[in-house]
Scaffold this motif. Structure first.
Motif, mmCIF file in Angstrom:
data_model
loop_
_atom_site.group_PDB
_atom_site.id
_atom_site.type_symbol
_atom_site.label_atom_id
_atom_site.label_comp_id
_atom_site.label_asym_id
_atom_site.label_seq_id
_atom_site.Cartn_x
_atom_site.Cartn_y
_atom_site.Cartn_z
ATOM 1 N N MET A 1 3.330 1.817 16.149
ATOM 2 C CA MET A 1 3.878 0.324 14.999
ATOM 3 C C MET A 1 3.020 0.588 13.887
ATOM 4 O O MET A 1 1.629 0.935 14.302
ATOM 5 C CB MET A 1 3.870 -0.077 16.310
ATOM 6 N N ALA A 2 3.624 0.934 12.717
ATOM 7 C CA ALA A 2 3.150 1.117 11.455
ATOM 8 C C ALA A 2 2.336 -0.240 10.972
ATOM 9 O O ALA A 2 2.214 -1.494 11.730
ATOM 10 C CB ALA A 2 3.613 1.271 10.549
ATOM 11 N N SER A 3 1.075 -0.762 10.885
ATOM 12 C CA SER A 3 0.396 -2.059 10.175
ATOM 13 C C SER A 3 1.439 -2.436 9.012
ATOM 14 O O SER A 3 1.548 -2.225 8.309
ATOM 15 C CB SER A 3 -1.275 -1.374 9.470
ATOM 16 N N ASP A 4 0.883 -3.832 9.070
ATOM 17 C CA ASP A 4 1.797 -4.818 8.660
ATOM 18 C C ASP A 4 0.859 -4.474 6.893
ATOM 19 O O ASP A 4 -0.370 -5.179 7.075
ATOM 20 C CB ASP A 4 1.062 -6.089 9.304
ATOM 21 N N PRO A 5 2.043 -4.959 6.042
ATOM 22 C CA PRO A 5 1.659 -4.812 4.865
ATOM 23 C C PRO A 5 1.489 -5.776 4.103
ATOM 24 O O PRO A 5 0.365 -5.356 3.051
ATOM 25 C CB PRO A 5 3.389 -4.163 4.057
ATOM 26 N N PHE A 6 1.013 -6.951 4.372
ATOM 27 C CA PHE A 6 1.148 -8.343 4.310
ATOM 28 C C PHE A 6 -0.813 -8.215 4.628
ATOM 29 O O PHE A 6 -0.621 -9.160 4.304
ATOM 30 C CB PHE A 6 1.609 -9.199 4.904
ATOM 31 N N ASP A 7 -1.058 -7.134 5.962
ATOM 32 C CA ASP A 7 -2.194 -7.494 6.230
ATOM 33 C C ASP A 7 -4.369 -7.693 4.826
ATOM 34 O O ASP A 7 -4.163 -9.090 4.577
ATOM 35 C CB ASP A 7 -2.660 -7.094 6.744
ATOM 36 N N ASP A 8 -2.818 -6.860 4.068
ATOM 37 C CA ASP A 8 -4.568 -7.186 3.019
ATOM 38 C C ASP A 8 -3.680 -8.075 2.441
ATOM 39 O O ASP A 8 -5.537 -8.832 1.427
ATOM 40 C CB ASP A 8 -3.973 -5.272 1.967
ATOM 41 N N VAL A 9 -3.195 -8.687 1.691
ATOM 42 C CA VAL A 9 -2.796 -9.814 1.480
ATOM 43 C C VAL A 9 -3.389 -11.250 2.194
ATOM 44 O O VAL A 9 -4.221 -12.090 1.387
ATOM 45 C CB VAL A 9 -1.651 -10.171 1.246
ATOM 46 N N PHE A 10 -3.148 -11.575 3.406
ATOM 47 C CA PHE A 10 -3.491 -12.286 4.520
ATOM 48 C C PHE A 10 -5.229 -12.805 4.436
ATOM 49 O O PHE A 10 -5.880 -13.193 4.562
ATOM 50 C CB PHE A 10 -3.251 -12.240 5.912
ATOM 51 N N THR A 11 -5.512 -11.268 3.772
ATOM 52 C CA THR A 11 -7.475 -11.491 4.257
ATOM 53 C C THR A 11 -8.077 -10.999 2.524
ATOM 54 O O THR A 11 -9.221 -11.082 2.584
ATOM 55 C CB THR A 11 -7.976 -9.976 5.106
ATOM 56 N N LEU A 12 -7.081 -11.462 2.187
ATOM 57 C CA LEU A 12 -7.221 -11.188 0.281
ATOM 58 C C LEU A 12 -8.815 -12.339 -0.151
ATOM 59 O O LEU A 12 -10.210 -12.051 -0.687
ATOM 60 C CB LEU A 12 -6.772 -11.762 -0.550
ATOM 61 N N GLU A 13 -8.543 -13.485 0.889
ATOM 62 C CA GLU A 13 -9.278 -15.190 0.215
ATOM 63 C C GLU A 13 -10.767 -15.045 1.207
ATOM 64 O O GLU A 13 -11.393 -14.868 0.826
ATOM 65 C CB GLU A 13 -8.636 -15.684 0.671
ATOM 66 N N ASP A 14 -11.079 -14.408 2.056
ATOM 67 C CA ASP A 14 -11.951 -14.024 2.832
ATOM 68 C C ASP A 14 -12.508 -12.301 2.568
ATOM 69 O O ASP A 14 -14.029 -12.923 1.958
ATOM 70 C CB ASP A 14 -10.973 -13.453 4.313
#
Length: 144
Positions: A1-14
């Motif tokens: 399973m490939a990594s989620d492309p939205f992980d970077d967006v979800f952790t951007l604020e942090d």
């Protein structure tokens, strides 16, 4: 399973929060050193200014004490005749007053005050300064 492309967006604020926090800490340390140094210089100047004032007052008081001998000198004369001198009235002949004046000067004598920044030296300076202030108040009360 490939990594989620939205992980970077979800952790951007942090990530931005941690990065900003780290920059704030670094800037705060640098600014704190500068402000601390400025505050220390200002506080040290104020303390030595006040101790100098006390030492000067003690010198003036000491020079106003009556001479221990009964021989008094006459008015100053120059080549062109008598000169007018400005004098302060003498203080009462009181051994306790003279002792307190000597004590004030001894406590704030510039040659004996330490300018070191060690805790022990600062405590000694503050202690001597407070004692000198108290003795100066006693002298003021005795003078009137």
């Amino acid at each position: 399973m490939a990594s989620d492309p939205f992980d970077d967006v979800f952790t951007l604020e942090d990530r931005y929060y941690r990065q900003g926090y780290q920059q704030g800490v670094e800037d705060g340390q640098a600014a704190g050193r500068i402000e601390g140094r400025q505050f220390g210089m200002s506080t040290g100047f104020d303390k030595f200014l006040e101790s100098g004032r006390l030492a000067s007052r003690a010198l003036v008081w000491a020079n106003r004490l009556p001479p221990s001998t009964s021989a008094a000198s006459g008015p100053a004369t120059g080549a062109s005749g008598p000169q007018q001198t400005c004098t302060l009235p003498p203080l009462p002949d009181n051994a306790r007053l003279a002792k307190n004046i000597k004590m004030v000067y001894g406590l704030v004598e510039p040659e004996t005050l330490s300018t070191a920044n060690a805790d022990e030296d600062v405590q000694d300076f503050d202690d001597r300064f407070k004692r000198a202030q108290g003795k100066a108040k006693v002298v003021e009360k005795m003078i009137g």
